[in-house]
Motif scaffolding. Structure first.
Motif, PDB file in Angstrom:
ATOM      1  N   PRO A  32      -3.801 -28.353  34.337  1.00 16.89           N
ATOM      2  CA  PRO A  32      -3.012 -28.670  33.147  1.00 16.89           C
ATOM      3  C   PRO A  32      -1.912 -27.642  32.879  1.00 16.89           C
ATOM      4  O   PRO A  32      -0.847 -27.990  32.392  1.00 16.89           O
ATOM      5  CB  PRO A  32      -4.049 -28.627  32.030  1.00 16.89           C
ATOM      6  N   ARG A  33      -2.169 -26.350  33.209  1.00 16.85           N
ATOM      7  CA  ARG A  33      -1.183 -25.315  32.901  1.00 16.85           C
ATOM      8  C   ARG A  33       0.041 -25.406  33.818  1.00 16.85           C
ATOM      9  O   ARG A  33       1.076 -24.844  33.502  1.00 16.85           O
ATOM     10  CB  ARG A  33      -1.784 -23.912  33.022  1.00 16.85           C
ATOM     11  N   LEU A  34      -0.094 -26.070  34.943  1.00 17.28           N
ATOM     12  CA  LEU A  34       1.018 -26.155  35.899  1.00 17.28           C
ATOM     13  C   LEU A  34       2.249 -26.760  35.222  1.00 17.28           C
ATOM     14  O   LEU A  34       3.374 -26.304  35.393  1.00 17.28           O
ATOM     15  CB  LEU A  34       0.605 -27.012  37.095  1.00 17.28           C
ATOM     16  N   PHE A  35       1.984 -27.785  34.450  1.00 15.38           N
ATOM     17  CA  PHE A  35       3.003 -28.525  33.727  1.00 15.38           C
ATOM     18  C   PHE A  35       3.779 -27.595  32.789  1.00 15.38           C
ATOM     19  O   PHE A  35       4.979 -27.724  32.599  1.00 15.38           O
ATOM     20  CB  PHE A  35       2.250 -29.615  32.953  1.00 15.38           C
ATOM     21  N   VAL A  36       3.062 -26.603  32.196  1.00 12.23           N
ATOM     22  CA  VAL A  36       3.673 -25.690  31.232  1.00 12.23           C
ATOM     23  C   VAL A  36       4.233 -24.452  31.932  1.00 12.23           C
ATOM     24  O   VAL A  36       5.351 -24.022  31.661  1.00 12.23           O
ATOM     25  CB  VAL A  36       2.616 -25.256  30.191  1.00 12.23           C
ATOM     26  N   ASP A  37       3.435 -23.882  32.859  1.00 15.91           N
ATOM     27  CA  ASP A  37       3.815 -22.607  33.471  1.00 15.91           C
ATOM     28  C   ASP A  37       4.841 -22.740  34.580  1.00 15.91           C
ATOM     29  O   ASP A  37       5.701 -21.889  34.747  1.00 15.91           O
ATOM     30  CB  ASP A  37       2.574 -21.895  34.035  1.00 15.91           C
ATOM     31  N   ASN A  38       4.732 -23.768  35.399  1.00 14.39           N
ATOM     32  CA  ASN A  38       5.660 -23.942  36.519  1.00 14.39           C
ATOM     33  C   ASN A  38       6.275 -25.332  36.491  1.00 14.39           C
ATOM     34  O   ASN A  38       6.061 -26.126  37.407  1.00 14.39           O
ATOM     35  CB  ASN A  38       4.942 -23.741  37.864  1.00 14.39           C
ATOM     36  N   PRO A  39       7.033 -25.625  35.441  1.00 16.44           N
ATOM     37  CA  PRO A  39       7.585 -26.989  35.361  1.00 16.44           C
ATOM     38  C   PRO A  39       8.451 -27.336  36.567  1.00 16.44           C
ATOM     39  O   PRO A  39       8.498 -28.497  36.979  1.00 16.44           O
ATOM     40  CB  PRO A  39       8.411 -26.971  34.072  1.00 16.44           C
ATOM     41  N   ASP A  40       9.098 -26.312  37.155  1.00 17.20           N
ATOM     42  CA  ASP A  40       9.962 -26.612  38.305  1.00 17.20           C
ATOM     43  C   ASP A  40       9.157 -27.160  39.466  1.00 17.20           C
ATOM     44  O   ASP A  40       9.568 -28.121  40.118  1.00 17.20           O
ATOM     45  CB  ASP A  40      10.753 -25.365  38.723  1.00 17.20           C
ATOM     46  N   VAL A  41       7.970 -26.585  39.717  1.00 14.91           N
ATOM     47  CA  VAL A  41       7.126 -27.090  40.809  1.00 14.91           C
ATOM     48  C   VAL A  41       6.660 -28.502  40.483  1.00 14.91           C
ATOM     49  O   VAL A  41       6.799 -29.434  41.276  1.00 14.91           O
ATOM     50  CB  VAL A  41       5.898 -26.175  41.029  1.00 14.91           C
ATOM     51  N   PHE A  42       6.141 -28.651  39.268  1.00 14.46           N
ATOM     52  CA  PHE A  42       5.570 -29.926  38.835  1.00 14.46           C
ATOM     53  C   PHE A  42       6.578 -31.062  38.982  1.00 14.46           C
ATOM     54  O   PHE A  42       6.302 -32.090  39.615  1.00 14.46           O
ATOM     55  CB  PHE A  42       5.143 -29.778  37.372  1.00 14.46           C
ATOM     56  N   TRP A  43       7.767 -30.870  38.405  1.00 17.96           N
ATOM     57  CA  TRP A  43       8.734 -31.963  38.390  1.00 17.96           C
ATOM     58  C   TRP A  43       9.461 -32.138  39.708  1.00 17.96           C
ATOM     59  O   TRP A  43       9.780 -33.263  40.090  1.00 17.96           O
ATOM     60  CB  TRP A  43       9.728 -31.771  37.254  1.00 17.96           C
ATOM     61  N   SER A  44       9.727 -31.023  40.393  1.00 18.75           N
ATOM     62  CA  SER A  44      10.492 -31.197  41.631  1.00 18.75           C
ATOM     63  C   SER A  44       9.661 -31.945  42.677  1.00 18.75           C
ATOM     64  O   SER A  44      10.222 -32.675  43.491  1.00 18.75           O
ATOM     65  CB  SER A  44      10.980 -29.856  42.163  1.00 18.75           C
ATOM     66  N   VAL A  45       8.341 -31.771  42.642  1.00 22.41           N
ATOM     67  CA  VAL A  45       7.507 -32.531  43.575  1.00 22.41           C
ATOM     68  C   VAL A  45       7.651 -34.023  43.292  1.00 22.41           C
ATOM     69  O   VAL A  45       7.860 -34.834  44.201  1.00 22.41           O
ATOM     70  CB  VAL A  45       6.025 -32.103  43.469  1.00 22.41           C
ATOM     71  N   ILE A  46       7.566 -34.379  41.990  1.00 29.82           N
ATOM     72  CA  ILE A  46       7.648 -35.797  41.637  1.00 29.82           C
ATOM     73  C   ILE A  46       9.026 -36.367  42.006  1.00 29.82           C
ATOM     74  O   ILE A  46       9.131 -37.435  42.604  1.00 29.82           O
ATOM     75  CB  ILE A  46       7.367 -35.985  40.135  1.00 29.82           C
ATOM     76  N   ILE A  47      10.086 -35.615  41.653  1.00 26.92           N
ATOM     77  CA  ILE A  47      11.437 -36.101  41.945  1.00 26.92           C
ATOM     78  C   ILE A  47      11.653 -36.204  43.460  1.00 26.92           C
ATOM     79  O   ILE A  47      12.233 -37.172  43.959  1.00 26.92           O
ATOM     80  CB  ILE A  47      12.493 -35.155  41.338  1.00 26.92           C
TER      81      ILE A  47
END
Lengths: 157, 519
Positions: free
Chosen positions: B350-365
């Motif tokens: 759950p913290r990934l979304f808050v702490d490393n948003p760049d990792v979280f979103w860039s994977v999805i994009i």
């Protein structure tokens, strides 16, 4: 009595769990740890117990069907042993001959073991490839590859 | 959320990251095409390379390799009837007959379109599902995490297939045991090191993944003598047209839509993954088809090809949901990615979304880009990439061995690791011969450290009492789901076999085919 794959697997894991549990008792504890709810031995102890229970369940529930027997015929164990042996020699060669020579030796022996006999293919498949990898690692990516001990001792380091 | 999408977009469109998507898709397609090597091996082979990259680029590369490998697997399934991995086994049912009818081009194109649609629909649902789940899971405590990990580990065993559940559970325990080797994080006590310095840091994740998936898979093909089959080479001159007619598109469009959504949902379940999704989607389409269409299944039906192809790609995307939001991998491949993220010092969850948003979103994009790359670049190049299948195996096998061994060596520069790899490979081959699945072991190993930390924290907080398992409704719910997942299929199985015994006949099940090597 038929000893199936499941029986062998169950027995192996039973032995493993018992050995794991035995060595788990030798983990040193900090003074006073025995009063703590959780210490370095807690999880290993639990895993050993779980392993023993599961492997016993597997032994008890395994069906004694003849088709479940472990058949080793038809597998090329000799070739696999030689290939893995080549990997071990590669590990030694990395230390003594250095990356480049070790890679060439490994690839040539690998091709040879798998049935390639044409001298031209043996060397054209390995030497340019090894040079390419060595060049990209040491020159392009700047990774230090230690020279072989053999050369270091002959040339005086 | 728009903020996050924007961050992800800027990270993903950086030229270097775009290049990673392209390189990943190509490398993945090539590795996935080689018979015997599937997405797990492909992603494992990439780990050493990603160590030199920053986290987002590394994960983008791995994700690219992942879909590339799934796509490559379908190519070899269609062309030479040799699925690269379990999740493309179903593709051979209708794909290979099409190739035999000289419609290989059409089959490949349809597979690519289905994969693209499946992947894209999956990525769109992921875009909305992941943040929603992540924001809920922010309220999780260590007891809930412990329960979640138990759920993840039991789920993999529960989906292992008929007669494999105990084996999968044993392998999970084995993985947890391997995770305890090395220095104990809390007390600093050495555990199971047998006095050697080389084991003080434990068994490295990279080494274990490479030995059990890359090395052992290749050695298994040698052991079975599969490398001698020279007749596998496809004739590339007879691919045929790649065009689909309007009627055909109309016919398969609803199939692709249904299977994509369905595949995504199956992929989200921890432990289910692409293999089960493709089998279920194929079965579902066959049941839905008209009597006339049903006869075509297995003989080159376009629907029968489109369903598993869209489902397995959508499921691959779906398996990122539990990985990104809960830190629990949905399949063997995402388990390897979890290990790589942990190696970067990033805690997925759950913290990934808050702490490393760049990792979280860039994977999805980057998933959109990955799907586009597969469609625009890979499809036209298939006739050329598949020429690589012509490299004789006596040359290819030593090279794959070389890459897996040096991949580990170049990280540690310790030749002990190579010896250790050979040892683990031998053990892995022995277990494979006894039909033990490897993925649960790797999952147990990766979750082992986290499981121990959370269990110790929960136990300390509750003063040594196990009441934390039922005090919070959330923990209790997760534990109940975990137990149900494990027990209910067994009970159903038992009931079925009792019924069969009383009826005096047996019916073959399809689920046993989906045992291991999930995408």
């Amino acid at each position: 009595m038929t000893l199936t794959k499941d029986h062998i697997g169950g027995l192996v894991f039973l032995l493993l769990s018992v050995a794991y549990g035995y060595y788990g008792q030798q983990i040193p504890l900090l003074p006073g740890d025995e009063w703590e709810p959780f210490h370095a031995r807690t999880l290993p102890d639990a895993l050993a117990a779980l392993g023993v229970v599961l492997s016993l369940v597997m032994l008890v529930t395994a069906e004694r069907k003849p088709e479940g027997k472990l058949v080793l015929a038809g597998y090329d164990f000799g070739l696999v042993a030689k290939l893995l042996g080549a990997v071990l020699v590669f590990a030694l060669a990395l230390e003594w001959l250095g990356f480049l020579l070790a890679t060439i030796v490994f690839l040539v022996s690998g091709f040879w073991l798998l049935g390639e006999r044409r001298i031209k293919t043996l060397f054209l498949g390995s030497v340019p490839f090894a040079f390419f990898i060595w060049f990209s690692l040491s020159q392009l990516l700047d990774i230090y590859l230690a020279p072989g001990k053999l050369f270091a001792s002959v040339m005086g380091g | 959320m728009l903020d996050g999408i924007f961050t992800g977009l800027t990270t993903a469109v950086m030229p270097f990251n775009l290049m990673m998507v392209v390189v990943g898709c190509f490398a993945g397609t090539f590795i996935g095409m080689l018979p015997g090597l599937g997405p797990i091996s492909a992603v494992a082979l990439m780990i050493p390379i990603t160590y030199g990259l920053d986290p987002s680029s590394g994960i983008i590369l791995m994700a690219g390799v992942y879909y590339g490998a799934v796509f490559g697997g379908s190519t070899s399934s269609i062309l030479i009837n040799a699925p690269g991995c379990a999740s493309t086994v179903v593709t051979t049912f209708d794909g290979y007959p099409l190739a035999q009818q000289r419609q290989a081009g059409k089959a490949l194109a349809l597979a690519a379109y289905s994969s693209f649609t499946g992947g894209t629909i999956g990525a769109i649902i992921l875009l909305f599902a992941a943040p929603a789940l992540a924001s809920v899971s922010l309220s999780f405590q260590s007891a809930d995490y412990f329960a979640l990990m138990v759920l993840g580990l039991t789920a993999v065993a529960a989906f292992a297939g008929k007669g494999q559940v105990i084996k999968a559970l044993l392998m999970t325990v084995f993985g947890l045991m391997i995770a305890t080797v090395g220095t104990d994080v809390m007390s600093g006590a050495p555990r199971f090191t047998f006095g050697t310095v080389d084991l003080i840091d434990g068994v490295s994740f990279l080494l274990l993944a490479m030995a059990t998936f890359a090395l052992a898979e290749v050695v298994m093909t040698v052991l079975k003598g599969e490398h001698r089959h020279e007749d596998q080479q496809a004739d590339m001159s007879e691919l045929g047209s790649m065009k689909l007619s309007k009627e055909e598109v109309k016919d398969v469009a609803p199939v692709i839509g249904r299977s994509s959504v369905f595949g995504f949902l199956v992929g989200v379940l921890p432990g289910a993954g692409a293999t089960i999704a493709s089998f279920l989607a194929y079965g579902m389409e066959r049941n839905l088809a008209s009597a006339k269409e049903k006869l075509k299944f297995g003989k080159g039906s376009l629907r029968g090809l489109a369903a598993p192809e869209s489902a397995n790609n959508a499921a691959s995307t779906g398996s990122f949901v539990p990985l990104l939001t809960l830190g629990i991998p949905g399949s063997g491949t995402t388990a390897i990615m979890l290990g790589a993220l942990i190696a970067y010092g990033i805690q997925p969850g759950p913290r990934l979304f808050v702490d490393n948003p760049d990792v979280f979103w860039s994977v999805i994009i980057s998933m959109y880009f990955g799907n586009l790359v597969l469609l625009i670049l890979n499809l036209p190049l298939i006739p050329y990439i598949s020429r690589l299948l012509v490299i004789p195996s006596q040359i290819l096998i030593p090279m794959i061995l070389f890459f897996s061994v040096t991949g580990v060596y170049l990280v540690s520069f310790n030749t002990f690791d190579i010896t250790m790899m050979v040892l683990i490979t031998v053990v892995a081959i022995f277990l494979k011969l006894l039909q033990f699945p490897m993925a649960p072991m790797l999952l147990g190993y990766i979750l082992g450290g986290l499981l121990e930390n959370n269990l110790s924290r929960a136990l300390m907080l509750s003063d040594g009492s196990f009441s934390f398992l039922w005090e919070r409704p959330l923990t209790l719910t997760i534990m109940v789901i975990a137990v149900l997942m494990l027990v209910v299929p067994q009970l159903l199985e038992l009931r079925k076999s009792l019924k069969e015994k009383s009826a005096g006949k047996g019916t073959p099940g399809m689920e046993s085919a989906a045992t291991e090597g999930e995408g």
